[in-house]
Design a protein around this motif. Structure first.
Motif, PDB file in Angstrom:
ATOM      1  N   LEU A  75       0.834  -1.193   0.000  1.00  0.00           N
ATOM      2  CA  LEU A  75       0.000   0.000   0.000  1.00  0.00           C
ATOM      3  C   LEU A  75       0.875   1.251   0.000  1.00  0.00           C
ATOM      4  O   LEU A  75       1.891   1.313   0.678  1.00  0.00           O
ATOM      5  CB  LEU A  75      -0.890   0.032   1.247  1.00  0.00           C
ATOM      6  N   SER A  76       0.458   2.267  -0.755  1.00  0.00           N
ATOM      7  CA  SER A  76       1.168   3.540  -0.705  1.00  0.00           C
ATOM      8  C   SER A  76       0.837   4.222   0.609  1.00  0.00           C
ATOM      9  O   SER A  76      -0.144   3.885   1.288  1.00  0.00           O
ATOM     10  CB  SER A  76       0.740   4.437  -1.868  1.00  0.00           C
ATOM     11  N   TYR A  77       1.624   5.229   0.946  1.00  0.00           N
ATOM     12  CA  TYR A  77       1.394   5.918   2.220  1.00  0.00           C
ATOM     13  C   TYR A  77       0.157   6.788   2.145  1.00  0.00           C
ATOM     14  O   TYR A  77      -0.513   7.041   3.152  1.00  0.00           O
ATOM     15  CB  TYR A  77       2.657   6.699   2.598  1.00  0.00           C
ATOM     16  N   ALA A  78      -0.196   7.221   0.933  1.00  0.00           N
ATOM     17  CA  ALA A  78      -1.465   7.929   0.760  1.00  0.00           C
ATOM     18  C   ALA A  78      -2.625   6.988   1.068  1.00  0.00           C
ATOM     19  O   ALA A  78      -3.608   7.371   1.708  1.00  0.00           O
ATOM     20  CB  ALA A  78      -1.577   8.470  -0.662  1.00  0.00           C
ATOM     21  N   ASP A  79      -2.497   5.720   0.630  1.00  0.00           N
ATOM     22  CA  ASP A  79      -3.532   4.725   0.917  1.00  0.00           C
ATOM     23  C   ASP A  79      -3.646   4.486   2.412  1.00  0.00           C
ATOM     24  O   ASP A  79      -4.751   4.333   2.952  1.00  0.00           O
ATOM     25  CB  ASP A  79      -3.222   3.406   0.204  1.00  0.00           C
ATOM     26  N   ILE A  80      -2.481   4.435   3.072  1.00  0.00           N
ATOM     27  CA  ILE A  80      -2.485   4.204   4.517  1.00  0.00           C
ATOM     28  C   ILE A  80      -3.244   5.311   5.232  1.00  0.00           C
ATOM     29  O   ILE A  80      -4.057   5.078   6.123  1.00  0.00           O
ATOM     30  CB  ILE A  80      -1.044   4.119   5.052  1.00  0.00           C
ATOM     31  N   LEU A  81      -2.997   6.541   4.819  1.00  0.00           N
ATOM     32  CA  LEU A  81      -3.655   7.681   5.462  1.00  0.00           C
ATOM     33  C   LEU A  81      -5.158   7.681   5.213  1.00  0.00           C
ATOM     34  O   LEU A  81      -5.932   8.151   6.039  1.00  0.00           O
ATOM     35  CB  LEU A  81      -3.041   8.987   4.969  1.00  0.00           C
ATOM     36  N   LYS A  82      -5.582   7.148   4.056  1.00  0.00           N
ATOM     37  CA  LYS A  82      -7.010   7.124   3.730  1.00  0.00           C
ATOM     38  C   LYS A  82      -7.747   6.070   4.533  1.00  0.00           C
ATOM     39  O   LYS A  82      -8.945   6.158   4.761  1.00  0.00           O
ATOM     40  CB  LYS A  82      -7.198   6.854   2.241  1.00  0.00           C
ATOM     41  N   LYS A  83      -7.006   5.039   4.971  1.00  0.00           N
ATOM     42  CA  LYS A  83      -7.652   3.963   5.699  1.00  0.00           C
ATOM     43  C   LYS A  83      -7.967   4.395   7.128  1.00  0.00           C
ATOM     44  O   LYS A  83      -7.476   5.401   7.620  1.00  0.00           O
ATOM     45  CB  LYS A  83      -6.753   2.722   5.706  1.00  0.00           C
ATOM     46  N   ASP A  96       2.012   0.854  19.922  1.00  0.00           N
ATOM     47  CA  ASP A  96       0.787   1.623  19.759  1.00  0.00           C
ATOM     48  C   ASP A  96       0.444   1.800  18.277  1.00  0.00           C
ATOM     49  O   ASP A  96       1.268   2.211  17.471  1.00  0.00           O
ATOM     50  CB  ASP A  96       0.958   2.996  20.420  1.00  0.00           C
ATOM     51  N   ARG A  97      -0.797   1.495  17.921  1.00  0.00           N
ATOM     52  CA  ARG A  97      -1.209   1.518  16.512  1.00  0.00           C
ATOM     53  C   ARG A  97      -1.083   2.908  15.906  1.00  0.00           C
ATOM     54  O   ARG A  97      -0.576   3.069  14.785  1.00  0.00           O
ATOM     55  CB  ARG A  97      -2.658   1.037  16.379  1.00  0.00           C
ATOM     56  N   ALA A  98      -1.571   3.918  16.606  1.00  0.00           N
ATOM     57  CA  ALA A  98      -1.533   5.272  16.054  1.00  0.00           C
ATOM     58  C   ALA A  98      -0.091   5.746  15.896  1.00  0.00           C
ATOM     59  O   ALA A  98       0.259   6.369  14.884  1.00  0.00           O
ATOM     60  CB  ALA A  98      -2.309   6.223  16.958  1.00  0.00           C
ATOM     61  N   ALA A  99       0.756   5.443  16.866  1.00  0.00           N
ATOM     62  CA  ALA A  99       2.157   5.859  16.780  1.00  0.00           C
ATOM     63  C   ALA A  99       2.880   5.136  15.648  1.00  0.00           C
ATOM     64  O   ALA A  99       3.715   5.726  14.948  1.00  0.00           O
ATOM     65  CB  ALA A  99       2.860   5.608  18.112  1.00  0.00           C
ATOM     66  N   ARG A 100       2.577   3.848  15.450  1.00  0.00           N
ATOM     67  CA  ARG A 100       3.184   3.104  14.339  1.00  0.00           C
ATOM     68  C   ARG A 100       2.812   3.744  12.998  1.00  0.00           C
ATOM     69  O   ARG A 100       3.629   3.858  12.090  1.00  0.00           O
ATOM     70  CB  ARG A 100       2.717   1.648  14.360  1.00  0.00           C
ATOM     71  N   LYS A 101       1.569   4.183  12.903  1.00  0.00           N
ATOM     72  CA  LYS A 101       1.124   4.834  11.671  1.00  0.00           C
ATOM     73  C   LYS A 101       1.837   6.175  11.495  1.00  0.00           C
ATOM     74  O   LYS A 101       2.191   6.559  10.372  1.00  0.00           O
ATOM     75  CB  LYS A 101      -0.385   5.021  11.700  1.00  0.00           C
ATOM     76  N   THR A 102       2.067   6.888  12.600  1.00  0.00           N
ATOM     77  CA  THR A 102       2.827   8.143  12.541  1.00  0.00           C
ATOM     78  C   THR A 102       4.235   7.885  12.007  1.00  0.00           C
ATOM     79  O   THR A 102       4.731   8.605  11.138  1.00  0.00           O
ATOM     80  CB  THR A 102       2.892   8.796  13.930  1.00  0.00           C
ATOM     81  N   ILE A 103       4.884   6.851  12.532  1.00  0.00           N
ATOM     82  CA  ILE A 103       6.241   6.519  12.090  1.00  0.00           C
ATOM     83  C   ILE A 103       6.248   6.157  10.615  1.00  0.00           C
ATOM     84  O   ILE A 103       7.064   6.650   9.831  1.00  0.00           O
ATOM     85  CB  ILE A 103       6.811   5.363  12.940  1.00  0.00           C
ATOM     86  N   GLU A 104       5.325   5.292  10.217  1.00  0.00           N
ATOM     87  CA  GLU A 104       5.273   4.840   8.830  1.00  0.00           C
ATOM     88  C   GLU A 104       4.986   5.986   7.872  1.00  0.00           C
ATOM     89  O   GLU A 104       5.521   6.046   6.760  1.00  0.00           O
ATOM     90  CB  GLU A 104       4.200   3.751   8.682  1.00  0.00           C
ATOM     91  N   THR A 105       4.161   6.914   8.292  1.00  0.00           N
ATOM     92  CA  THR A 105       3.794   8.041   7.446  1.00  0.00           C
ATOM     93  C   THR A 105       4.967   8.989   7.214  1.00  0.00           C
ATOM     94  O   THR A 105       5.170   9.488   6.107  1.00  0.00           O
ATOM     95  CB  THR A 105       2.619   8.815   8.076  1.00  0.00           C
ATOM     96  N   ASN A 106       5.722   9.245   8.281  1.00  0.00           N
ATOM     97  CA  ASN A 106       6.802  10.225   8.197  1.00  0.00           C
ATOM     98  C   ASN A 106       8.160   9.627   7.846  1.00  0.00           C
ATOM     99  O   ASN A 106       8.997  10.303   7.244  1.00  0.00           O
ATOM    100  CB  ASN A 106       6.913  10.971   9.533  1.00  0.00           C
ATOM    101  N   ARG A 107       8.391   8.376   8.230  1.00  0.00           N
ATOM    102  CA  ARG A 107       9.676   7.728   7.981  1.00  0.00           C
ATOM    103  C   ARG A 107       9.434   6.320   7.426  1.00  0.00           C
ATOM    104  O   ARG A 107       9.725   5.317   8.081  1.00  0.00           O
ATOM    105  CB  ARG A 107      10.501   7.652   9.271  1.00  0.00           C
ATOM    106  N   PRO A 108       8.882   6.231   6.204  1.00  0.00           N
ATOM    107  CA  PRO A 108       8.475   4.917   5.670  1.00  0.00           C
ATOM    108  C   PRO A 108       9.628   3.945   5.444  1.00  0.00           C
ATOM    109  O   PRO A 108       9.393   2.740   5.362  1.00  0.00           O
ATOM    110  CB  PRO A 108       7.797   5.283   4.348  1.00  0.00           C
ATOM    111  N   ASP A 109      10.848   4.434   5.324  1.00  0.00           N
ATOM    112  CA  ASP A 109      11.965   3.539   5.045  1.00  0.00           C
ATOM    113  C   ASP A 109      12.541   2.877   6.294  1.00  0.00           C
ATOM    114  O   ASP A 109      13.354   1.956   6.191  1.00  0.00           O
ATOM    115  CB  ASP A 109      13.089   4.304   4.333  1.00  0.00           C
ATOM    116  N   LEU A 110      12.148   3.358   7.465  1.00  0.00           N
ATOM    117  CA  LEU A 110      12.651   2.746   8.700  1.00  0.00           C
ATOM    118  C   LEU A 110      12.105   1.336   8.873  1.00  0.00           C
ATOM    119  O   LEU A 110      10.973   1.041   8.487  1.00  0.00           O
ATOM    120  CB  LEU A 110      12.212   3.552   9.927  1.00  0.00           C
TER     121      LEU A 110
END
Length: 434
Positions: A5-13, A62-76
């Motif tokens: 999934l693209s990060y735009a897709d992640i944010l839409k979910k 934490d689910r919300a924090a994981r999404k924050t990390i993935e959104t801002n630093r997807p390569d980590l």
């Protein structure tokens, strides 16, 4: 969930989507490599990054924090529960071979187990056991440096807590494990047995450029056995040693647009009193005849109750941000507007970039940012480590008041803590710990 999934897709979910764990997605070799645990929304990590220390892996449940990390630093690389991974698996996720040196491990294990506001179950608490897992991983991964961040309560937490109602002349004396400071002594002993030197102090983030008075214990560990210096302050409340005065809330919020803020609301019955208060005032500044009415049952409780009906002052740093700005005993109201601080203001106070996306519901966002380490404190830790690595002499300001409290540095704390333990145990520990 589909990892493609693209990060735009992640944010839409929906916000309940669990970001799956994954390995690092890039493989350049940075000069200094760091692994981050209990990463939250990455306040400490951003501070390290700004000084050139690169984070390769984040560990967050934490689910919300994981999404924050993935959104801002997807390569980590991202992993979940620290207890589910061995040292070898962590290396694999971070893209590090067994022979590759890890420069730094950082982490702020959950603090509720040691907080004076909680039950202080210490290592008997599930979160305390996570702390021990973190220590085990440090000793197994053997980074050059380790940094542990925690609440002030860690300095006094016992290894085993006895409820206060079970103390006194009608009960047996406290055992060694039940005496104050036992939890930190245990941590120190584990790390020293693994060959690490230990240095720690209680630091107010305002002394390092943060527009917030937030006190945290920072423990720094050096595998080479040489004790690391304390952090070098850059600011001072009274401009000691010619340092810059503490940053204020007004400075932190300068340039932030007035529109587009997201915030929880105060109940109308509380707004009645807020409308009577000016910047920097709180419930005691209300007309005297309204004090009991405004506080209700809390009026008869002890303490100064400084968090009730508290409007922040423009010309001072913010108080410590909490995970919800509209709880009656820890209000964080805007200096002039009739509302709590917004999430946009929270981010400025914790020094996140305006374009750093905090995901989840509004309450998720407040929780993440409220729990974060101010970026300035992370930068100060990085600067100390870089100064040490370069062989440079750190700047030292004798008797600098790092926090409101005394004897919180490792040397003074050790002497005082060992003095409170039984003499025989004190002699044994002093040989190993001092």
């Amino acid at each position: 969930m589909d990892c493609s999934l693209s990060y735009a897709d992640i944010l839409k979910k929906g916000d309940d989507v669990l970001i799956p764990g994954h390995s690092r997605r890039y493989f350049r070799k940075p000069y200094l490599k760091a692994l981050s645990f209990f990463s939250g929304c990455m306040g400490l990590d951003l501070g390290l990054e700004r000084e050139g220390i690169e984070i390769l892996l984040a560990c967050e449940l934490d689910r919300a924090a994981r999404k924050t990390i993935e959104t801002n630093r997807p390569d980590l690389a991202i992993i979940g529960d620290i207890r589910d991974y061995s040292a070898t698996e962590i290396r694999e996720k971070a893209g590090l071979s067994l022979a590759t040196e890890i420069d730094i491990i950082v982490g702020g294990p959950p603090c509720q187990a040691f907080s004076s506001a909680g039950k202080r179950q210490g290592f008997n608490d599930e979160r305390g056991n996570v702390f021990l897992k973190f220590i085990d991983l440090i000793t197994e991964l053997q980074p050059r440096f380790a940094v542990i961040e925690n609440v002030r309560g860690l300095l006094s937490a016992p290894l085993q807590h006895r409820p206060h109602e079970m103390r006194g002349k009608n009960f047996p004396s406290l055992s060694q494990d039940e005496k104050r400071g036992g939890a930190l002594l245990f941590i120190i002993q584990r790390l020293k047995e693994a060959g690490y030197s230990i240095s720690f102090n209680l630091y107010n983030a305002a002394n390092f450029g943060s527009p917030q008075q937030r006190e945290r214990v920072i423990i720094t560990c050096n595998r080479d056995g040489e004790k690391l210096p304390y952090l070098t302050p850059t600011h001072s409340e009274k401009e000691l040693y010619g340092l810059t005065r503490w940053r204020t809330l007004q400075e932190a919020l300068e340039g932030l647009p007035k529109d587009g803020h997201h915030f929880v609301k105060f109940p109308e019955k509380r707004l009645k009193y807020y409308r009577l208060l000016k910047p920097g005032q709180y419930w005691r500044d209300l007309p005297t005849d309204l004090h009991q009415e405004a506080l209700g049952a809390s009026y008869h409780t002890g303490g100064g109750k400084t968090g009730f009906y508290r409007r922040l002052a423009w010309d001072k740093p913010s108080p410590t941000l909490v995970t919800h700005p509209a709880m009656p005993a820890t209000d964080l109201a805007h200096p002039e507007e009739d509302r709590p601080l917004s999430i946009e203001e929270y981010k400025r106070i914790q020094e996140f970039p305006d374009d750093w996306i905090i995901t989840g519901t509004l309450l998720d966002q407040y929780r993440q940012v409220g729990n974060a380490v101010p970026c300035s404190l992370g930068r100060s830790i990085a600067r100390m480590l870089l100064t040490y690595l370069k062989g440079e002499t750190p700047i030292v300001y004798p008797n600098f008041p790092y926090s409101r409290y005394h004897k919180t540095d490792d040397v003074s704390w050790m002497v005082e803590t060992l003095g409170e333990l039984e003499e025989t145990l004190g002699k044994q520990l002093s040989l190993n710990l001092i």
